[in-house]
Design an enzyme around this catalytic site. Sequence first.
Site, PDB file in Angstrom:
ATOM      1  N   LYS A  84       0.873  -1.181   0.159  1.00  0.00           N
ATOM      2  CA  LYS A  84      -0.005  -0.006   0.087  1.00  0.00           C
ATOM      3  C   LYS A  84       0.990   1.137   0.175  1.00  0.00           C
ATOM      4  O   LYS A  84       0.665   2.196  -0.772  1.00  0.00           O
ATOM      5  CB  LYS A  84      -0.880  -0.027   1.413  1.00  0.00           C
ATOM      6  CG  LYS A  84      -2.133  -0.975   0.913  1.00  0.00           C
ATOM      7  CD  LYS A  84      -2.994  -1.263   2.266  1.00  0.00           C
ATOM      8  CE  LYS A  84      -3.839  -2.319   2.063  1.00  0.00           C
ATOM      9  NZ  LYS A  84      -4.548  -2.897   3.198  1.00  0.00           N
ATOM     10  N   GLN A 116      -5.218  -1.687   9.485  1.00  0.00           N
ATOM     11  CA  GLN A 116      -5.007  -3.045   8.772  1.00  0.00           C
ATOM     12  C   GLN A 116      -5.603  -4.047   9.798  1.00  0.00           C
ATOM     13  O   GLN A 116      -5.361  -4.228  11.015  1.00  0.00           O
ATOM     14  CB  GLN A 116      -3.470  -3.505   8.824  1.00  0.00           C
ATOM     15  CG  GLN A 116      -3.195  -4.654   7.818  1.00  0.00           C
ATOM     16  CD  GLN A 116      -3.849  -4.436   6.294  1.00  0.00           C
ATOM     17  OE1 GLN A 116      -3.924  -3.459   5.939  1.00  0.00           O
ATOM     18  NE2 GLN A 116      -4.149  -5.547   5.713  1.00  0.00           N
ATOM     19  N   ASP A 154     -11.365   2.673   3.791  1.00  0.00           N
ATOM     20  CA  ASP A 154     -11.773   1.078   3.679  1.00  0.00           C
ATOM     21  C   ASP A 154     -13.491   1.047   3.160  1.00  0.00           C
ATOM     22  O   ASP A 154     -13.656  -0.121   3.099  1.00  0.00           O
ATOM     23  CB  ASP A 154     -11.587   0.349   4.944  1.00  0.00           C
ATOM     24  CG  ASP A 154     -10.250  -0.280   4.940  1.00  0.00           C
ATOM     25  OD1 ASP A 154      -9.825  -0.814   3.693  1.00  0.00           O
ATOM     26  OD2 ASP A 154      -9.695  -0.501   5.909  1.00  0.00           O
TER      27      ASP A 154
END
Length: 288
Positions: free
Chosen positions: A54, A98, A121
């Site tokens: 990422k 995460q 997200d």
Amino acid sequence: MAARILDGKKISAAVREDIKARAAALTERTGIVPGLAVILVGENPASQVYVRNKKKACEEAGFYSVVITMPADTEQETLLEKIEELKADRQIHGILVQLPLPPQIDEQAVIAAIPPEKDVDAFHPENVGHIMIGDHRFLPCTPAGVMKMLEIEDIPVAGRECVVIGRSNIVGKPMAMLLLQANGTVTICHSKTKNLAEVTRRADILVSAVGKAGFVTADMVKPGAVVIDVGMNRNAEGKLCGDVDFPAVSEIASAITPVPGGVGVMTITMLLENTLRAALNAEISAYR
Ligand code: GUN
């Protein structure tokens, strides 16, 4: 006949070029550089790889990015304080924690603490609700990546039988919702589904998000189906592989995504898209 390979890397390259150009235009116009903060708690090796990828993708797109690593025994309160700090940081437009998180931390409490406008997200209940009613701020990265792939590869969804295996909040449920919004006829299968192969064999588009190597075998696939493999597993030799028995299924499917080089790359691409969108939204808010 062997299936057409849906090459996530190739599709992503074109989409990322477009994102990079739009980000550069935003920066030139306003001085705003899209910024992403990724928080990693603990030392899960797979998560470490995802986070590294990422960060690399952000750098290549000309974004600002920070990775915050915290030890595995971090208290929930400490993580929430960090999110609070990032909430106020004007250089940060997207915050991603995460998953999975260590057991002492309540995942839902953490997701709810991320401000919805920085929730790249799209896991916050407010954003999930927006997706449900078809009025989204952000789309969740993996399902959005799959939809983008289908769109770019000219694979129609409307009126077709779509079967999703897996009902996670991250992939299965939102994937089904996006296919439904694209006018697919959608079935969600899970561990309690009876006669699974009978259901999956109805699929024109079969999406597997199970997390078990070799789970989708050739007998579960209708000849000519499009097979999308969201799995990220390690096989007995430690090699990265998906849920689908690729050699056998690619003989009967019309199109198939490989692992690696399929959906995973698209997920990061859509994270860039969401971060850019968050930065563009921040620009609009600044003028209000
Ligand atoms: N872990 C596995 N996939 C994801 C994802 O899409 N977002 C986050 N935050 N964690 C993940």
